[in-house]
Design an enzyme around this catalytic site. Structure first.
Site, PDB file in Angstrom:
ATOM      1  N   ASP A  26       0.836  -1.202   0.000  1.00  9.90           N
ATOM      2  CA  ASP A  26       0.000   0.000   0.000  1.00  9.90           C
ATOM      3  C   ASP A  26       0.871   1.253   0.000  1.00  9.90           C
ATOM      4  O   ASP A  26       1.967   1.253   0.561  1.00  9.90           O
ATOM      5  CB  ASP A  26      -0.902  -0.034   1.250  1.00  9.90           C
ATOM      6  CG  ASP A  26      -2.023   0.989   1.158  1.00  9.90           C
ATOM      7  OD1 ASP A  26      -2.326   1.453   0.041  1.00  9.90           O
ATOM      8  OD2 ASP A  26      -2.590   1.326   2.208  1.00  9.90           O
ATOM      9  N   ASN A  28       1.341   3.435  -2.950  1.00 10.45           N
ATOM     10  CA  ASN A  28       1.870   3.910  -4.235  1.00 10.45           C
ATOM     11  C   ASN A  28       1.326   5.297  -4.579  1.00 10.45           C
ATOM     12  O   ASN A  28       2.071   6.176  -5.020  1.00 10.45           O
ATOM     13  CB  ASN A  28       1.452   2.970  -5.376  1.00 10.45           C
ATOM     14  CG  ASN A  28       2.094   1.605  -5.280  1.00 10.45           C
ATOM     15  OD1 ASN A  28       3.013   1.412  -4.516  1.00 10.45           O
ATOM     16  ND2 ASN A  28       1.598   0.663  -6.070  1.00 10.45           N
ATOM     17  N   ARG A  39      -0.553   9.367  -9.895  1.00 10.06           N
ATOM     18  CA  ARG A  39      -0.607   8.115  -9.128  1.00 10.06           C
ATOM     19  C   ARG A  39       0.035   6.949  -9.890  1.00 10.06           C
ATOM     20  O   ARG A  39       0.641   6.071  -9.290  1.00 10.06           O
ATOM     21  CB  ARG A  39      -2.067   7.756  -8.808  1.00 10.06           C
ATOM     22  CG  ARG A  39      -2.729   8.700  -7.812  1.00 10.06           C
ATOM     23  CD  ARG A  39      -4.199   8.319  -7.615  1.00 10.06           C
ATOM     24  NE  ARG A  39      -4.343   6.940  -7.158  1.00 10.06           N
ATOM     25  CZ  ARG A  39      -4.205   6.556  -5.898  1.00 10.06           C
ATOM     26  NH1 ARG A  39      -3.941   7.444  -4.973  1.00 10.06           N
ATOM     27  NH2 ARG A  39      -4.346   5.291  -5.563  1.00 10.06           N
ATOM     28  N   HIS A  43       2.618   3.702  -9.022  1.00 16.36           N
ATOM     29  CA  HIS A  43       2.473   2.267  -9.309  1.00 16.36           C
ATOM     30  C   HIS A  43       3.707   1.742 -10.048  1.00 16.36           C
ATOM     31  O   HIS A  43       4.158   0.622  -9.791  1.00 16.36           O
ATOM     32  CB  HIS A  43       1.199   2.011 -10.113  1.00 16.36           C
ATOM     33  CG  HIS A  43      -0.060   2.288  -9.349  1.00 16.36           C
ATOM     34  ND1 HIS A  43      -0.264   1.829  -8.064  1.00 16.36           N
ATOM     35  CD2 HIS A  43      -1.185   2.987  -9.664  1.00 16.36           C
ATOM     36  CE1 HIS A  43      -1.461   2.222  -7.629  1.00 16.36           C
ATOM     37  NE2 HIS A  43      -2.028   2.936  -8.577  1.00 16.36           N
ATOM     38  N   ASN A  74     -10.289  -3.137  -5.861  1.00 19.76           N
ATOM     39  CA  ASN A  74      -9.554  -2.241  -6.766  1.00 19.76           C
ATOM     40  C   ASN A  74     -10.263  -2.022  -8.105  1.00 19.76           C
ATOM     41  O   ASN A  74      -9.968  -1.060  -8.814  1.00 19.76           O
ATOM     42  CB  ASN A  74      -8.133  -2.757  -7.028  1.00 19.76           C
ATOM     43  CG  ASN A  74      -7.203  -2.611  -5.838  1.00 19.76           C
ATOM     44  OD1 ASN A  74      -6.269  -3.378  -5.664  1.00 19.76           O
ATOM     45  ND2 ASN A  74      -7.455  -1.615  -4.994  1.00 19.76           N
ATOM     46  N   ARG A  77     -11.618   1.457  -8.896  1.00 17.24           N
ATOM     47  CA  ARG A  77     -10.728   2.603  -9.177  1.00 17.24           C
ATOM     48  C   ARG A  77     -11.011   3.183 -10.567  1.00 17.24           C
ATOM     49  O   ARG A  77     -11.590   2.501 -11.417  1.00 17.24           O
ATOM     50  CB  ARG A  77      -9.276   2.156  -9.088  1.00 17.24           C
ATOM     51  CG  ARG A  77      -8.932   1.765  -7.677  1.00 17.24           C
ATOM     52  CD  ARG A  77      -7.476   1.855  -7.406  1.00 17.24           C
ATOM     53  NE  ARG A  77      -7.284   1.665  -5.978  1.00 17.24           N
ATOM     54  CZ  ARG A  77      -6.185   1.947  -5.326  1.00 17.24           C
ATOM     55  NH1 ARG A  77      -5.156   2.432  -5.966  1.00 17.24           N
ATOM     56  NH2 ARG A  77      -6.091   1.752  -4.033  1.00 17.24           N
ATOM     57  N   ARG A 194       2.185  -4.990   5.966  1.00 20.63           N
ATOM     58  CA  ARG A 194       1.445  -3.984   5.202  1.00 20.63           C
ATOM     59  C   ARG A 194       2.229  -2.685   5.243  1.00 20.63           C
ATOM     60  O   ARG A 194       2.560  -2.188   6.323  1.00 20.63           O
ATOM     61  CB  ARG A 194       0.057  -3.747   5.789  1.00 20.63           C
ATOM     62  CG  ARG A 194      -0.706  -2.701   4.960  1.00 20.63           C
ATOM     63  CD  ARG A 194      -2.082  -2.380   5.487  1.00 20.63           C
ATOM     64  NE  ARG A 194      -2.771  -1.507   4.533  1.00 20.63           N
ATOM     65  CZ  ARG A 194      -4.005  -1.662   4.109  1.00 20.63           C
ATOM     66  NH1 ARG A 194      -4.722  -2.643   4.564  1.00 20.63           N
ATOM     67  NH2 ARG A 194      -4.548  -0.819   3.244  1.00 20.63           N
ATOM     68  N   ARG A 200      -4.706  -2.379   8.830  1.00 16.37           N
ATOM     69  CA  ARG A 200      -5.836  -3.276   8.550  1.00 16.37           C
ATOM     70  C   ARG A 200      -5.413  -4.320   7.527  1.00 16.37           C
ATOM     71  O   ARG A 200      -4.405  -4.148   6.840  1.00 16.37           O
ATOM     72  CB  ARG A 200      -7.067  -2.498   8.078  1.00 16.37           C
ATOM     73  CG  ARG A 200      -6.793  -1.509   6.983  1.00 16.37           C
ATOM     74  CD  ARG A 200      -8.084  -0.793   6.536  1.00 16.37           C
ATOM     75  NE  ARG A 200      -7.777   0.203   5.526  1.00 16.37           N
ATOM     76  CZ  ARG A 200      -7.676   1.504   5.761  1.00 16.37           C
ATOM     77  NH1 ARG A 200      -7.879   1.997   6.964  1.00 16.37           N
ATOM     78  NH2 ARG A 200      -7.370   2.344   4.787  1.00 16.37           N
TER      79      ARG A 200
HETATM   80  C1  FPP Z   1      -1.837   0.177  -3.345  1.00 16.23           C
HETATM   81  O1  FPP Z   1      -1.400   1.508  -3.451  1.00 16.23           O
HETATM   82  C2  FPP Z   1      -1.329  -0.665  -4.420  1.00 16.23           C
HETATM   83  C3  FPP Z   1      -2.088  -1.266  -5.365  1.00 16.23           C
HETATM   84  C4  FPP Z   1      -3.548  -1.073  -5.437  1.00 16.23           C
HETATM   85  C5  FPP Z   1      -1.562  -2.143  -6.388  1.00 16.23           C
HETATM   86  C6  FPP Z   1      -0.194  -2.729  -6.169  1.00 16.23           C
HETATM   87  C7  FPP Z   1       0.498  -2.719  -7.475  1.00 16.23           C
HETATM   88  C8  FPP Z   1       1.830  -2.589  -7.647  1.00 16.23           C
HETATM   89  C9  FPP Z   1       2.772  -2.593  -6.543  1.00 16.23           C
HETATM   90  C10 FPP Z   1       2.439  -2.425  -9.004  1.00 16.23           C
HETATM   91  C11 FPP Z   1       2.221  -3.490 -10.021  1.00 16.23           C
HETATM   92  C12 FPP Z   1       2.224  -4.906  -9.514  1.00 16.23           C
HETATM   93  C13 FPP Z   1       3.028  -5.907  -9.931  1.00 16.23           C
HETATM   94  C14 FPP Z   1       2.861  -7.263  -9.381  1.00 16.23           C
HETATM   95  C15 FPP Z   1       4.100  -5.711 -10.921  1.00 16.23           C
HETATM   96  P1  FPP Z   1      -2.501   2.628  -3.462  1.00 16.23           P
HETATM   97  O2  FPP Z   1      -2.683   3.069  -4.864  1.00 16.23           O
HETATM   98  O3  FPP Z   1      -3.730   2.179  -2.774  1.00 16.23           O
HETATM   99  O4  FPP Z   1      -1.805   3.738  -2.624  1.00 16.23           O
HETATM  100  P2  FPP Z   1      -2.525   4.845  -1.743  1.00 16.23           P
HETATM  101  O5  FPP Z   1      -3.158   4.149  -0.585  1.00 16.23           O
HETATM  102  O6  FPP Z   1      -1.405   5.729  -1.342  1.00 16.23           O
HETATM  103  O7  FPP Z   1      -3.527   5.545  -2.624  1.00 16.23           O
END
Ligand code: FPP
Length: 269
Positions: A26, A28, A39, A43, A74, A77, A194, A200
């Protein structure tokens, strides 16, 4: 964090490593927003952190690494963000498969791969097939995954088989039930990490993490580099896992067998 009595790389040798590490990646989006970036950039940086973590896990002798790459939730989104995540997944599957295979890493999927767009599904299926005979580590990608859905799907499948007379209700114990789940090939989670500062579990491995050590770290996923991963492993190694037993019993060497619980119940009845 580091010491000279380690493996020659200046890293301390861990007294024991978790067999199965699961990670909720979490942060990104916040990582990107804090830098005035889109955003999607977060990722992309997150995908780099995935590569690094897989390498670290392999180096440390972790047998199972399970990553929450895309949850059922997700799908809500914005479409462009979903599309970017799918592209990154494909990029990972295509570019990494050779190195994964070389390092003995087998790729597996839990969740509903069929929910993904065809181009993403095919790329993932290809890396699963390409690494199928690797046996040093299993990298499981949770894709369109939800822990509750996995439990409910298993319950439904068993109910159907019971109605057809193929399963007796008294046959259904914890192990039997787990064999119906999409995670049937991974053992219980030992360490659940996490990133991103939230405390959570967000529908991740609800059944499999029943006895996991939980670690909520404040860093955003793109920052979770080898140093932080090693420090999480050191923290894990310092914890005492009691599985319902007393500290004395653990020190006397009573090992944990998940079936103990079922046997104790059977003996008591
Ligand atoms: C949560 O960050 C992350 C995700 C919803 C997806 C995870 C994906 C990756 C790490 C990249 C691609 C995956 C692979 C396996 C190559 P968030 O966007 O919810 O962050 P935030 O809570 O700060 O908004």
């Amino acid at each position: 964090m580091t010491s000279s009595n380690g493996n020659g790389n200046g890293e301390r040798k861990l007294s024991h490593v978790p067999r199965h590490v699961a990670i909720i990646m979490d942060g990104n989006g916040r990582w990107a927003e804090a830098r005035g970036l889109d955003r999607s950039e977060g990722h992309a940086e997150g995908a780099r952190a995935v590569r690094a973590s897989v390498r670290t896990a392999r180096e440390q002798g972790i047998e199972y690494l399970t990553l929450y790459a895309f949850s059922i939730a997700n799908w809500a989104r914005p479409r462009p963000e979903i599309d970017r995540l799918m592209e990154l997944l494909v990029e990972f599957a295509v570019k990494e498969k050779a190195e994964l295979r070389e390092n003995g890493v087998r790729v597996k999927v839990v969740g509903e791969l069929e929910d993904l767009p065809t181009f993403a599904r095919r790329a993932v299926e290809d890396s699963v097939a390409y690494t199928a005979d690797c046996d040093k580590m299993t990298l499981t990608l949770a894709l369109s995954y939800g822990g509750r859905r996995d439990i409910v799907d298993a319950a439904r499948a068993l109910a159907v088989r019971a109605r057809a007379g193929l399963v007796l209700p008294e046959e259904i114990d914890e192990e039997f039930f787990h064999r119906e789940m999409s995670t049937r090939e991974v053992p219980d989670v030992d360490l659940l990490i996490r990133t991103g500062g939230e405390s959570r579990v967000s529908d991740f491995l609800l059944y499999e993490a029943a006895y996991a050590e939980l670690m909520f770290v404040p860093f955003m996923w793109p920052d979770f580099d080898k140093k932080y991963f090693l420090s999480a492993l050191e923290d894990y190694a310092s914890r005492e896992r009691r599985f319902g037993k007393t500290s004395e019993q653990v020190k006397e060497g009573h090992s944990f067998d998940p079936l103990d619980r079922a046997r104790a119940r059977a003996g008591a009845s």
